[in-house]
Every structure is written in structure tokens, then in C-alpha cells.
Scaffold this motif. Structure first.
Motif, short mmCIF file in Angstrom:
data_model
loop_
_atom_site.label_atom_id
_atom_site.label_comp_id
_atom_site.label_asym_id
_atom_site.label_seq_id
_atom_site.Cartn_x
_atom_site.Cartn_y
_atom_site.Cartn_z
N MET A 1 -17.63 -14.42 4.70
CA MET A 1 -19.10 -15.33 4.85
C MET A 1 -19.08 -16.12 3.67
O MET A 1 -19.66 -17.00 3.88
N THR A 2 -18.62 -15.75 2.39
CA THR A 2 -19.05 -16.61 1.17
C THR A 2 -17.98 -17.47 1.00
O THR A 2 -18.14 -18.17 0.03
N ASP A 3 -16.56 -17.31 1.45
CA ASP A 3 -15.67 -18.35 1.19
C ASP A 3 -15.18 -18.38 -0.20
O ASP A 3 -14.60 -19.02 -0.80
N VAL A 4 -15.29 -16.80 -0.86
CA VAL A 4 -14.90 -16.42 -2.30
C VAL A 4 -13.43 -15.90 -2.13
O VAL A 4 -13.53 -14.77 -1.59
N ALA A 5 -12.47 -16.47 -2.57
CA ALA A 5 -11.01 -15.99 -2.22
C ALA A 5 -10.85 -14.73 -3.19
O ALA A 5 -9.86 -13.77 -2.93
N SER A 6 -11.59 -14.77 -4.40
CA SER A 6 -11.12 -13.29 -5.21
C SER A 6 -11.76 -12.34 -4.96
O SER A 6 -11.50 -11.10 -4.97
N PHE A 7 -12.71 -12.12 -3.67
CA PHE A 7 -13.14 -10.81 -2.92
C PHE A 7 -11.87 -10.32 -2.34
O PHE A 7 -11.97 -8.92 -2.00
N LEU A 8 -10.99 -11.12 -1.96
CA LEU A 8 -9.85 -10.61 -1.15
C LEU A 8 -8.93 -9.78 -2.05
O LEU A 8 -8.29 -8.77 -1.80
N ASP A 9 -9.01 -10.13 -3.33
CA ASP A 9 -8.07 -9.41 -4.42
C ASP A 9 -8.78 -8.12 -4.66
O ASP A 9 -8.09 -7.01 -4.82
N VAL A 10 -10.13 -8.09 -4.64
CA VAL A 10 -10.85 -6.85 -4.78
C VAL A 10 -10.53 -5.81 -3.57
O VAL A 10 -10.32 -4.61 -3.55
N THR A 11 -10.16 -6.51 -2.05
CA THR A 11 -10.44 -5.58 -1.10
C THR A 11 -8.86 -5.08 -1.11
O THR A 11 -8.75 -3.91 -1.07
N ILE A 12 -7.84 -5.87 -1.85
CA ILE A 12 -6.68 -5.42 -1.85
C ILE A 12 -6.48 -4.27 -2.89
O ILE A 12 -5.87 -3.13 -2.53
N VAL A 13 -7.15 -4.28 -3.95
CA VAL A 13 -7.01 -3.38 -5.11
C VAL A 13 -8.00 -2.05 -4.46
O VAL A 13 -7.42 -0.80 -4.62
N MET A 14 -9.00 -1.98 -3.93
CA MET A 14 -9.73 -1.15 -3.17
C MET A 14 -8.84 -0.28 -2.17
O MET A 14 -8.96 0.93 -2.13
N ALA A 15 -8.09 -1.30 -1.49
CA ALA A 15 -7.28 -0.52 -0.41
C ALA A 15 -6.27 0.40 -1.06
O ALA A 15 -5.84 1.36 -0.32
N LEU A 16 -5.61 -0.34 -1.84
CA LEU A 16 -4.80 0.64 -2.41
C LEU A 16 -5.15 1.79 -3.37
O LEU A 16 -4.29 2.90 -3.50
N MET A 17 -6.20 1.86 -3.99
CA MET A 17 -6.82 2.82 -4.47
C MET A 17 -7.00 4.03 -3.56
O MET A 17 -6.94 5.09 -3.74
N ALA A 18 -7.63 3.65 -2.53
CA ALA A 18 -7.98 4.39 -1.27
C ALA A 18 -6.61 5.04 -0.74
O ALA A 18 -6.46 6.45 -0.54
N PHE A 19 -5.51 4.39 -0.80
CA PHE A 19 -4.61 4.88 -0.41
C PHE A 19 -3.99 5.84 -1.13
O PHE A 19 -3.34 7.00 -0.68
N LEU A 20 -3.63 5.51 -2.49
CA LEU A 20 -3.45 6.50 -3.68
C LEU A 20 -4.32 7.88 -3.40
O LEU A 20 -4.11 9.01 -3.75
N ALA A 21 -5.53 7.63 -3.24
CA ALA A 21 -6.61 8.66 -3.29
C ALA A 21 -5.91 9.74 -2.14
O ALA A 21 -6.29 11.17 -2.10
N SER A 22 -5.98 9.17 -0.81
CA SER A 22 -5.61 9.95 0.38
C SER A 22 -4.11 10.51 0.20
O SER A 22 -4.24 11.77 0.79
#
Length: 89
Positions: free
Chosen positions: A53-74
Motif C-alpha cells: 500500500m505504501t510502496d516502502v520496500a523496507s517493510f518487506l525486510d521487516v516481513t522477512i525477519v518476522m516470518a523467520l522469527m515466527a518459524f523459529l518460534a514454531s
């Protein structure tokens, strides 16, 4: 495009509310773990939609880090449950 993003965010918010209810009311610990995993996946999805929605590419880096943290937590929760869960020693 704004209507689609609005509908997507509304549905994801509804899904997060339902996952939170399952997280609180889950009858067993594995139910709560699955609800927590779903909640974290939905958060990753919401951040991804906001990045689009905002066209901010750095948010995609945040999503990758969050997904990796969620995977490790699971993985951590699965190992915890595999070893017998909480034990009264």
C-alpha cells in the motif's frame, strides 16, 4: 486498488481477532501454539499488505525477519511439546 487493500486488511483483522480468541480460549497447549503461529503469520501478511500500500520496500525486510522469527518460534514450541510439555518437577 485501495478497495482491495481495505478489504484485505479488514479480513486479516477479523482473522487476527478470531485467532486471538482461540489463543485465549484454546483448550490445550497445542491449540494455543497453532493459534499463535496463525497470529504471527497474519501479522506478517498485514505488514506485507501495508508494504504494498505504501510502496516502502523496507517493510518487506521487516516481513522477512518476522516470518523467520515466527518459524523459529514454531520449531521451539514443537520441540517443547515433543519433549512432553510443561512438567512439574
Amino acid at each position: 486498488m485501495d478497495i482491495v487493500i481495505g478489504i484485505t486488511l479488514a479480513l486479516m483483522t477479523l482473522a487476527m481477532c478470531l485467532a486471538f480468541v482461540r489463543l485465549v480460549k484454546g483448550p490445550t497447549l497445542p491449540d494455543r501454539v497453532v493459534a499463535l503461529e496463525l497470529f504471527s503469520t497474519l501479522i506478517v501478511g498485514v505488514i506485507g499488505v501495508i508494504a504494498i500500500m505504501t510502496d516502502v520496500a523496507s517493510f518487506l525486510d521487516v516481513t522477512i525477519v518476522m516470518a523467520l522469527m515466527a518459524f523459529l518460534a514454531s520449531i521451539g514450541f514443537a520441540r517443547f511439546l515433543e519433549r512432553g510439555g510443561p512438567q512439574d518437577d
